[in-house]
Design an enzyme around this catalytic site. Structure first.
Site, PDB file in Angstrom:
ATOM      1  N   LYS A  76     115.560  51.992  40.929  1.00  0.00           N
ATOM      2  CA  LYS A  76     114.731  51.407  41.737  1.00  0.00           C
ATOM      3  C   LYS A  76     113.958  52.412  42.197  1.00  0.00           C
ATOM      4  O   LYS A  76     114.002  53.447  42.600  1.00  0.00           O
ATOM      5  CB  LYS A  76     115.203  50.506  43.141  1.00  0.00           C
ATOM      6  CG  LYS A  76     114.578  49.928  43.991  1.00  0.00           C
ATOM      7  CD  LYS A  76     115.231  48.924  44.834  1.00  0.00           C
ATOM      8  CE  LYS A  76     114.419  48.137  46.112  1.00  0.00           C
ATOM      9  NZ  LYS A  76     115.158  47.596  46.755  1.00  0.00           N
ATOM     10  N   SER A 151     113.919  42.709  46.959  1.00  0.00           N
ATOM     11  CA  SER A 151     113.028  43.669  46.533  1.00  0.00           C
ATOM     12  C   SER A 151     113.329  44.409  45.398  1.00  0.00           C
ATOM     13  O   SER A 151     112.373  44.879  44.736  1.00  0.00           O
ATOM     14  CB  SER A 151     112.729  44.613  47.913  1.00  0.00           C
ATOM     15  OG  SER A 151     113.875  45.423  48.133  1.00  0.00           O
ATOM     16  N   SER A 175     118.451  42.500  48.902  1.00  0.00           N
ATOM     17  CA  SER A 175     117.480  42.966  47.916  1.00  0.00           C
ATOM     18  C   SER A 175     118.118  43.206  46.657  1.00  0.00           C
ATOM     19  O   SER A 175     117.425  43.332  45.702  1.00  0.00           O
ATOM     20  CB  SER A 175     116.571  44.138  48.272  1.00  0.00           C
ATOM     21  OG  SER A 175     115.643  43.776  49.269  1.00  0.00           O
TER      22      SER A 175
HETATM   23  N1  GLN Z   1     113.988  40.346  51.447  1.00  0.00           N
HETATM   24  C1  GLN Z   1     114.485  40.970  52.675  1.00  0.00           C
HETATM   25  C2  GLN Z   1     113.238  41.543  53.437  1.00  0.00           C
HETATM   26  O1  GLN Z   1     112.302  41.312  52.868  1.00  0.00           O
HETATM   27  C3  GLN Z   1     115.383  42.075  52.193  1.00  0.00           C
HETATM   28  C4  GLN Z   1     115.045  43.523  51.842  1.00  0.00           C
HETATM   29  C5  GLN Z   1     115.955  44.242  51.414  1.00  0.00           C
HETATM   30  O2  GLN Z   1     117.005  43.940  51.307  1.00  0.00           O
HETATM   31  N2  GLN Z   1     115.250  45.695  51.186  1.00  0.00           N
HETATM   32  O3  GLN Z   1     113.444  42.527  54.220  1.00  0.00           O
END
Ligand code: GLN
Length: 478
Positions: A76, A151, A175
Site C-alpha cells: 500500500k 482505503s 481499511s
Molecule cells: N474507511 C475508514 C475511514 O475512512 C477506515 C480507514 C482505515 O482503516 N484506514 O477512516
C-alpha cells in the site's frame, strides 16, 4: 499459468521446476499491464523485481532462500520502502522518496519476498472506496462499475485480480477488511501492537495496524509471522515474541462463538448477506460449536467515536506536511505563513481537509472535553464491553460489510453514508483486538462479500486457527 492460492503451491512448483521465479514475476508484470484500467498500482518496480527474481532463484537452487521466496507482493502506498517513492496517494507527497523502509517491509525482503510495486489507496488511508486518491479511483475487478473498497483498495484489487500474490494494507477502522470483503479475498488486521508501525505513514496512531491481504488464510498467517514482533523503532509494539502463526492448525475443540444481535438485526444489512450468515451459523451449530446471540448496544456509538478520535489524531499527525519538510510546495508560496497555507490547501484533497478541520475542532479548547475526552471514555466502554464478550466466548462473528461493493460515485457526495461502511469493522480498532475478513459469501449477482471473525486481544493465533476452519468449511472461492 495457473492461479495460485497459497505460497506453498508456488514453492512446490518452483521446486519441481514447473515454474521459475522470473517466469512468475513476468506473469504478474503482464497481468498488471493488461489490467492497467483497474488503476491498482501507482508504480511498478518491474526491473528491480525481475533482478530480485533471478537473484532469489539462484539462492533457492543453492538451498539458501528465505521463507518467502516465491512471494510477489504489492505494498500500500502509505508504507515506506527505502529509495522508492511513497505518496499516501496524496499530491502533498508528490516526488517524495522514502528515506528508510518500514519494519514490515524490511522483514519481508529479508525473507526473500519480492516487492513488485506500490498500490493505490485513499489519500492518507481516509476512505472506504478508494475514490479519495489523488491518482484516481481503483476499480473492482468483479465489476468495474463498482468500487474495490478502501482505503487499501489498490492492494485488494491487485490480489483479487492476481496482479501479485499478496499485498500489505493498513487498517485504522476497516481499511484492510472492508476492501478484502468486497473483492473476495482474505484481509487480516492483527492485534494493535502486534506489527510495528515504523515506516507506516501515520493516520491515527492509536488505531493504525499493518496487515496482510491474501488469497488464503494460510498465507495471511505466514505473512503475519514474518512481519510481527518486537521492534525498537515502535514503542507501542508488543515486546512478547509472536506465535508461530504459519504452523497454526484448525482447533479440534468446539468453539464458543458470539454473534452480535445488533449487527445481525441492523436494518442496513443486505438480505443475501444475512441469509449467508444464517447458513454459516447453522453449519457451525451442526458441527458442534456453540453460537450465542449477544447484545452489544453500542453499535450506534462506534462510528461517531471512531471519527472524533481518529480525526483528532490525524489533525496532529498531518501537521508535519507543511510544504517545507516533505514533498509538494505551492508555486505561489511567498513567506512562511503563505507557504504553509497554500501548500496544504493545494496539496491535500477534500476528505483529508474535512478530517483535519474536524480533528482540530474536537481538540480546540472549549470543545476538547465535550468531544475528545468524552469519545475517549466511550472508547473505554466499548473496549470493556467487547472484552466482556470474550469472557464467555472465543470469537465474535459478524458480516464484514453490510453488502457487496457499491457503485463508483454512489456514496461520494454523502460522507456519512461512506462512514457507515465501517460499521462492523471499527469495533476491532477501538478495542485493539485482531479481526479478519474471510471470503465466505457471494451474492446472486456474483459479487463477493466477507464474513468477519474477531478474536480476543493478543489471540491472533487462535483467530487464524478458526479462520482456517471457516475457510475450509464455507469458502466460496474454491
Ligand atoms: N474507511 C475508514 C475511514 O475512512 C477506515 C480507514 C482505515 O482503516 N484506514 O477512516
Amino acid at each position: 499459468m495457473k492461479r495460485y492460492r497459497c505460497l506453498s503451491e508456488i514453492r512446490s512448483d518452483l521446486a519441481s521446476g514447473v515454474e521459475t521465479l522470473p517466469g512468475l514475476v513476468q506473469y504478474y508484470l503482464d497481468r498488471i499491464e493488461s489490467h492497467a484500467h483497474l488503476n491498482a498500482f501507482l508504480e511498478v518496480w518491474g526491473d528491480e523485481a525481475m533482478a530480485a527474481a533471478h537473484r532469489i532463484d539462484e539462492k533457492r537452487r543453492a538451498g539458501k532462500a528465505g521463507r518467502l521466496a516465491g512471494m510477489v507482493i504489492g505494498i500500500k502506498d502509505n508504507i515506506c520502502y527505502q529509495g522508492h517513492k511513497v505518496s499516501a496517494s496524496s499530491r502533498i507527497l508528490e516526488g517524495f522518496e522514502s528515506l528508510y523502509s518500514a519494519t514490515a517491509v524490511d522483514r519481508l525482503v529479508a525473507e526473500d519476498a519480492i516487492i513488485i510495486g506500490r498500490c493505490n489507496c485513499d489519500e492518507f488511508a481516509m476512505g472506504s472506496s478508494n475514490e479519495n486518491s489523488a491518482y484516481g479511483p481503483v476499480l473492482n475487478p468483479f465489476n468495474t462499475a463498482t468500487v474495490p473498497g478502501g482505503s487499501s483498495g489498490g492492494s485488494a484489487a491487485a490480489v483479487a485480480a492476481d496482479l501479485c500474490h499478496a499485498a500489505l494494507g493498513s487498517d485504522t477502522g476497516g481499511s484492510i477488511r472492508q476492501p478484502a470483503s468486497i473483492t473476495g479475498i482474505v484481509g487480516l488486521k492483527p492485534t494493535y501492537g502486534r506489527v510495528s508501525r515504523h515506516g507506516l505513514i501515520a493516520y491515527a496512531s492509536s488505531f493504525d495496524q499493518i496487515g496482510p491481504m491474501t488469497a488464503s488464510v494460510e498465507d495471511a498467517a505466514l505473512l503475519l509471522e514474518v512481519i510481527a514482533g518486537p521492534d525498537e523503532f515502535d514503542s507501542t509494539v508488543s515486546r512478547s515474541q509472536p506465535a508461530r502463526y504459519a504452523a497454526v492448525t484448525p482447533p479440534q475443540k468446539p468453539a464458543r462463538i458470539a454473534v452480535l444481535r445488533d449487527c445481525y438485526e441492523s436494518p442496513g444489512l443486505n438480505p443475501e448477506v444475512r441469509a449467508r450468515m444464517d447458513t454459516i451459523v447453522e453449519g457451525l451449530r451442526q458441527s458442534g460449536h456453540t453460537i450465542n446471540f449477544v447484545d452489544f448496544p453500542y453499535l450506534d456509538y462506534i462510528v461517531p467515536t471512531y471519527y472524533v478520535l481518529t480525526t483528532a489524531e490525524a489533525s496532529s499527525n498531518l501537521a508535519r506536511f507543511d510544504g517545507i519538510h516533505f514533498g509538494y510546495r505551492s508555486q505561489e508560496a511567498a513567506g512562511i505563513e503563505a507557504t504553509y497555507r497554500k501548500s496544504r490547501s493545494e496539496g491535500f484533497g477534500s476528505e483529508v481537509k474535512r478530517r483535519i478541520m474536524l480533528g482540530t475542532f474536537v481538540l480546540s479548547s472549549g470543545y476538547y472535553d465535550a468531544y475528545y475526552t468524552r469519545a475517549q471514555r466511550v472508547r473505554s466502554i466499548i473496549r470493556r464491553a467487547t472484552r466482556d464478550i470474550f469472557g464467555q466466548h472465543d470469537y465474535i462473528l459478524t458480516p464484514t460489510t453490510t453488502n457487496s461493493a457499491f457503485r463508483l460515485g454512489e456514496n461520494a457526495k454523502d460522507p456519512i453514508a461512506m462512514y457507515l461502511e465501517d460499521i462492523f469493522t471499527v469495533q476491532a480498532n477501538l478495542a485493539g483486538i485482531p479481526a479478519i475478513s474471510i471470503p465466505l459469501g457471494r451474492k446472486s449477482s456474483g459479487m463477493p462479500f466477507g464474513i468477519q471473525l474477531m478474536g480476543d486481544h493478543g489471540e491472533d493465533e487462535r483467530l487464524l486457527g478458526f479462520s482456517l476452519l471457516l475457510e475450509a468449511q464455507f469458502s466460496v472461492n474454491s
